[in-house]
Write a protein that holds these residues in place. Structure first.
Motif, PDB file in Angstrom:
ATOM      1  N   ARG A 170     -15.370  11.324   5.374  1.00 16.73           N
ATOM      2  CA  ARG A 170     -15.037  10.342   6.604  1.00 16.73           C
ATOM      3  C   ARG A 170     -15.434   8.952   6.021  1.00 16.73           C
ATOM      4  O   ARG A 170     -14.933   7.751   6.196  1.00 16.73           O
ATOM      5  N   GLY A 171     -16.802   8.814   5.228  1.00 19.25           N
ATOM      6  CA  GLY A 171     -17.503   7.596   4.886  1.00 19.25           C
ATOM      7  C   GLY A 171     -16.715   6.840   3.811  1.00 19.25           C
ATOM      8  O   GLY A 171     -16.740   5.811   3.759  1.00 19.25           O
ATOM      9  N   THR A 172     -15.844   7.855   2.962  1.00 20.73           N
ATOM     10  CA  THR A 172     -15.293   7.383   1.699  1.00 20.73           C
ATOM     11  C   THR A 172     -13.930   6.999   2.100  1.00 20.73           C
ATOM     12  O   THR A 172     -13.358   6.290   1.167  1.00 20.73           O
ATOM     13  N   PHE A 173     -13.307   7.415   3.300  1.00 18.91           N
ATOM     14  CA  PHE A 173     -11.864   6.915   3.612  1.00 18.91           C
ATOM     15  C   PHE A 173     -11.651   5.526   3.634  1.00 18.91           C
ATOM     16  O   PHE A 173     -10.945   4.974   3.026  1.00 18.91           O
ATOM     17  N   PRO A 174     -12.516   4.676   4.459  1.00 18.37           N
ATOM     18  CA  PRO A 174     -12.216   3.156   4.201  1.00 18.37           C
ATOM     19  C   PRO A 174     -12.331   2.583   2.524  1.00 18.37           C
ATOM     20  O   PRO A 174     -11.754   1.915   2.204  1.00 18.37           O
ATOM     21  N   VAL A 175     -13.465   3.191   1.778  1.00 14.21           N
ATOM     22  CA  VAL A 175     -13.468   3.047   0.547  1.00 14.21           C
ATOM     23  C   VAL A 175     -12.280   3.284  -0.215  1.00 14.21           C
ATOM     24  O   VAL A 175     -11.761   2.582  -1.089  1.00 14.21           O
ATOM     25  N   LEU A 176     -11.781   4.522  -0.257  1.00 15.27           N
ATOM     26  CA  LEU A 176     -10.606   4.865  -0.739  1.00 15.27           C
ATOM     27  C   LEU A 176      -9.293   3.919  -0.514  1.00 15.27           C
ATOM     28  O   LEU A 176      -8.742   3.534  -1.341  1.00 15.27           O
ATOM     29  N   LEU A 177      -9.102   3.446   0.887  1.00 11.40           N
ATOM     30  CA  LEU A 177      -8.130   2.171   0.977  1.00 11.40           C
ATOM     31  C   LEU A 177      -8.447   0.894   0.346  1.00 11.40           C
ATOM     32  O   LEU A 177      -7.468   0.514  -0.223  1.00 11.40           O
ATOM     33  N   LYS A 178      -9.675   0.622   0.141  1.00 14.29           N
ATOM     34  CA  LYS A 178     -10.022  -0.580  -0.405  1.00 14.29           C
ATOM     35  C   LYS A 178      -9.604  -0.405  -2.054  1.00 14.29           C
ATOM     36  O   LYS A 178      -9.169  -1.195  -2.820  1.00 14.29           O
ATOM     37  N   ARG A 179      -9.934   1.057  -2.577  1.00 16.12           N
ATOM     38  CA  ARG A 179      -9.859   1.144  -4.143  1.00 16.12           C
ATOM     39  C   ARG A 179      -8.352   1.183  -4.535  1.00 16.12           C
ATOM     40  O   ARG A 179      -8.161   1.273  -5.415  1.00 16.12           O
ATOM     41  N   THR A 180      -7.444   1.542  -3.462  1.00 19.61           N
ATOM     42  CA  THR A 180      -6.117   1.764  -3.780  1.00 19.61           C
ATOM     43  C   THR A 180      -5.411   0.593  -3.129  1.00 19.61           C
ATOM     44  O   THR A 180      -4.018   0.751  -3.069  1.00 19.61           O
ATOM     45  N   LYS A 181      -5.740  -0.528  -2.642  1.00 17.74           N
ATOM     46  CA  LYS A 181      -5.092  -1.503  -1.899  1.00 17.74           C
ATOM     47  C   LYS A 181      -4.004  -2.102  -2.689  1.00 17.74           C
ATOM     48  O   LYS A 181      -3.028  -2.436  -2.153  1.00 17.74           O
ATOM     49  N   LYS A 182      -4.150  -2.416  -4.059  1.00 22.30           N
ATOM     50  CA  LYS A 182      -3.081  -2.722  -4.989  1.00 22.30           C
ATOM     51  C   LYS A 182      -1.687  -1.973  -5.027  1.00 22.30           C
ATOM     52  O   LYS A 182      -0.673  -2.432  -5.282  1.00 22.30           O
ATOM     53  N   LEU A 183      -1.876  -0.408  -4.635  1.00 23.48           N
ATOM     54  CA  LEU A 183      -0.902   0.187  -4.406  1.00 23.48           C
ATOM     55  C   LEU A 183      -0.273   0.407  -2.949  1.00 23.48           C
ATOM     56  O   LEU A 183       0.879   1.120  -2.920  1.00 23.48           O
ATOM     57  N   SER A 184      -0.659  -0.203  -2.264  1.00 22.89           N
ATOM     58  CA  SER A 184      -0.437   0.032  -0.932  1.00 22.89           C
ATOM     59  C   SER A 184       1.081  -0.226  -0.639  1.00 22.89           C
ATOM     60  O   SER A 184       1.740   0.376   0.422  1.00 22.89           O
ATOM     61  N   SER A 185       1.805  -1.155  -1.348  1.00 22.53           N
ATOM     62  CA  SER A 185       3.267  -1.190  -1.100  1.00 22.53           C
ATOM     63  C   SER A 185       4.083  -0.228  -1.709  1.00 22.53           C
ATOM     64  O   SER A 185       5.349  -0.303  -1.411  1.00 22.53           O
ATOM     65  N   ILE A 186       3.558   0.601  -2.400  1.00 19.85           N
ATOM     66  CA  ILE A 186       4.491   1.478  -3.441  1.00 19.85           C
ATOM     67  C   ILE A 186       4.740   2.778  -2.485  1.00 19.85           C
ATOM     68  O   ILE A 186       3.629   3.437  -1.982  1.00 19.85           O
ATOM     69  N   ALA A 187       5.593   3.328  -2.416  1.00 19.71           N
ATOM     70  CA  ALA A 187       6.308   4.609  -1.314  1.00 19.71           C
ATOM     71  C   ALA A 187       5.521   5.658  -1.904  1.00 19.71           C
ATOM     72  O   ALA A 187       4.902   6.454  -0.889  1.00 19.71           O
ATOM     73  N   SER A 188       5.191   6.033  -3.312  1.00 17.34           N
ATOM     74  CA  SER A 188       4.541   7.170  -3.559  1.00 17.34           C
ATOM     75  C   SER A 188       3.052   7.177  -3.212  1.00 17.34           C
ATOM     76  O   SER A 188       2.610   8.104  -2.950  1.00 17.34           O
ATOM     77  N   TYR A 189       2.656   5.881  -2.943  1.00 15.03           N
ATOM     78  CA  TYR A 189       1.287   5.842  -2.556  1.00 15.03           C
ATOM     79  C   TYR A 189       0.992   6.312  -1.099  1.00 15.03           C
ATOM     80  O   TYR A 189       0.012   6.958  -0.813  1.00 15.03           O
ATOM     81  N   GLN A 190       2.132   5.669  -0.268  1.00 17.90           N
ATOM     82  CA  GLN A 190       1.975   6.276   1.016  1.00 17.90           C
ATOM     83  C   GLN A 190       2.069   7.758   1.434  1.00 17.90           C
ATOM     84  O   GLN A 190       1.405   8.313   2.148  1.00 17.90           O
ATOM     85  N   ASN A 191       2.663   8.456   0.297  1.00 14.60           N
ATOM     86  CA  ASN A 191       3.138   9.839   0.223  1.00 14.60           C
ATOM     87  C   ASN A 191       1.544  10.419  -0.045  1.00 14.60           C
ATOM     88  O   ASN A 191       1.130  11.276   0.602  1.00 14.60           O
ATOM     89  N   ASP A 192       1.088   9.897  -1.098  1.00 14.88           N
ATOM     90  CA  ASP A 192      -0.366  10.478  -1.514  1.00 14.88           C
ATOM     91  C   ASP A 192      -1.277  10.349  -0.168  1.00 14.88           C
ATOM     92  O   ASP A 192      -2.015  11.359   0.134  1.00 14.88           O
ATOM     93  N   LEU A 193      -1.287   9.155   0.381  1.00 19.16           N
ATOM     94  CA  LEU A 193      -2.166   9.074   1.575  1.00 19.16           C
ATOM     95  C   LEU A 193      -1.737   9.989   2.699  1.00 19.16           C
ATOM     96  O   LEU A 193      -2.885  10.612   3.260  1.00 19.16           O
ATOM     97  N   SER A 194      -0.526  10.208   2.758  1.00 20.47           N
ATOM     98  CA  SER A 194      -0.345  11.329   4.034  1.00 20.47           C
ATOM     99  C   SER A 194      -0.616  12.517   3.681  1.00 20.47           C
ATOM    100  O   SER A 194      -1.089  13.295   4.422  1.00 20.47           O
ATOM    101  N   ILE A 195      -0.504  12.972   2.489  1.00 18.11           N
ATOM    102  CA  ILE A 195      -0.937  14.347   1.967  1.00 18.11           C
ATOM    103  C   ILE A 195      -2.282  14.398   2.214  1.00 18.11           C
ATOM    104  O   ILE A 195      -3.155  15.676   2.487  1.00 18.11           O
TER     105      ILE A 195
END
Length: 292
Positions: A170-195
């Motif tokens: 739970r503590g790493t989830f916000p960190v994950l979002l920051k570390r992957t921010k550059k990919l946030s507009s890519i559809a495959s990234y959104q799929n990865d995040l939902s999985i």
């Protein structure tokens, strides 16, 4: 097929001249030299060629590999849909093969596959078939030290969630979002995040951390608005919420939601939902009240 040969093939299939493809990107001479294997070009120019040809990078890679899905893409696609359903003996052989491939290539991808399968077999058999303390540390060190996450890192974290504490996840989830921010507009990234979030919810149910279940459901509802998986994720959120209601002796829609998956043709998935429901109901004390 060489890169230059493929670009020439794609260009001719689209009835484009070298001048038309190269205009505003490179000189016609540079394109001609590249197509005839006399020179190389930068990835930036290659991507611009592909954009003008209306060919995606994924399609280009598929064509480049003679219409065969690249090995890593094939393995990733079938890893948990097929490989993990094999017999223990077959999985043990895959662990050996992946480790051997890692030793030969030093490609960390294959090291991770072998570790993930070791963890999977231990978890499926509920005993330490493999000693994995060192393997777990390899995964943790890699994720902790890598500051820019992509598909590989999200998938690795998602597949190995249960080796981490609930507080760490739970503590790493916000960190994950920051570390992957550059990919946030890519559809495959959104799929990865939902999985990833679906896996977090399942694990939180198994650990009976129901506050975390609600936390991850809220995030999944928000994120699913922008994913191709929106309908599936929204149905799963309703399933999770209904399961919470069932655990708290409240009216719920579990049977209806499972039937909807059946009617959509996802029979195997519906059966998995029934199995998971029974597992969670059995493991959770019937007298416990759950804060919703």
């Amino acid at each position: 097929m060489e890169h230059g040969q493929l670009i020439r093939k794609l260009r001719k299939e689209r009835n484009m001249s070298q001048a038309e493809l190269a205009e505003g990107i490179s000189s016609r001479t540079a394109l001609s030299s590249f197509e005839n294997k006399h020179s190389t070009i930068s990835s930036d120019i290659l991507f611009k060629y592909l954009e003008r040809l209306n060919v995606t990078v994924q399609e280009y890679e598929f064509y480049l590999n003679d219409n065969v899905t690249p090995e890593k893409a094939y393995i990733s696609e079938y890893f948990y849909n097929k490989v993990t359903k094999e017999r223990d003996k077959e999985i043990a052989q895959r662990i050996h093969n992946f480790r051997a491939k890692y030793n030969d290539s030093h490609d960390f991808y294959f090291c991770c596959l072998s570790i993930e399968l070791k963890l999977f077999l231990n978890r499926r058999n509920n005993k330490a078939i493999y000693q994995v303390d060192e393997d777990k540390q390899i995964i943790k060190d890699y994720l902790n030290h890598n500051q820019n996450w992509g598909h590989f890192e999200i998938a690795l974290f998602s597949n190995c969630l249960y080796i981490f504490s609930s507080d760490y996840i739970r503590g790493t989830f916000p960190v994950l979002l920051k570390r992957t921010k550059k990919l946030s507009s890519i559809a495959s990234y959104q799929n990865d995040l939902s999985i990833f979030l679906n896996n977090c919810i399942v694990l939180s149910f198994e650990r009976q951390n129901f506050d975390d279940v609600n936390y991850y459901i809220d995030r999944l509802i928000t994120i699913s608005a922008n994913t191709p998986r929106k309908a599936y994720d929204r149905m799963m959120c309703q399933y999770y919420l209904s399961l919470l209601q069932k655990l708290n002796y409240q009216p719920n829609q579990l049977a209806t939601i499972i039937q909807q998956f059946n009617e959509l043709g996802f029979t195997d998935h519906a059966n998995e939902l029934i199995k998971f429901k029974k597992q969670i109901l059995k493991e959770t004390k019937k007298t416990a009240k759950i804060a919703l």
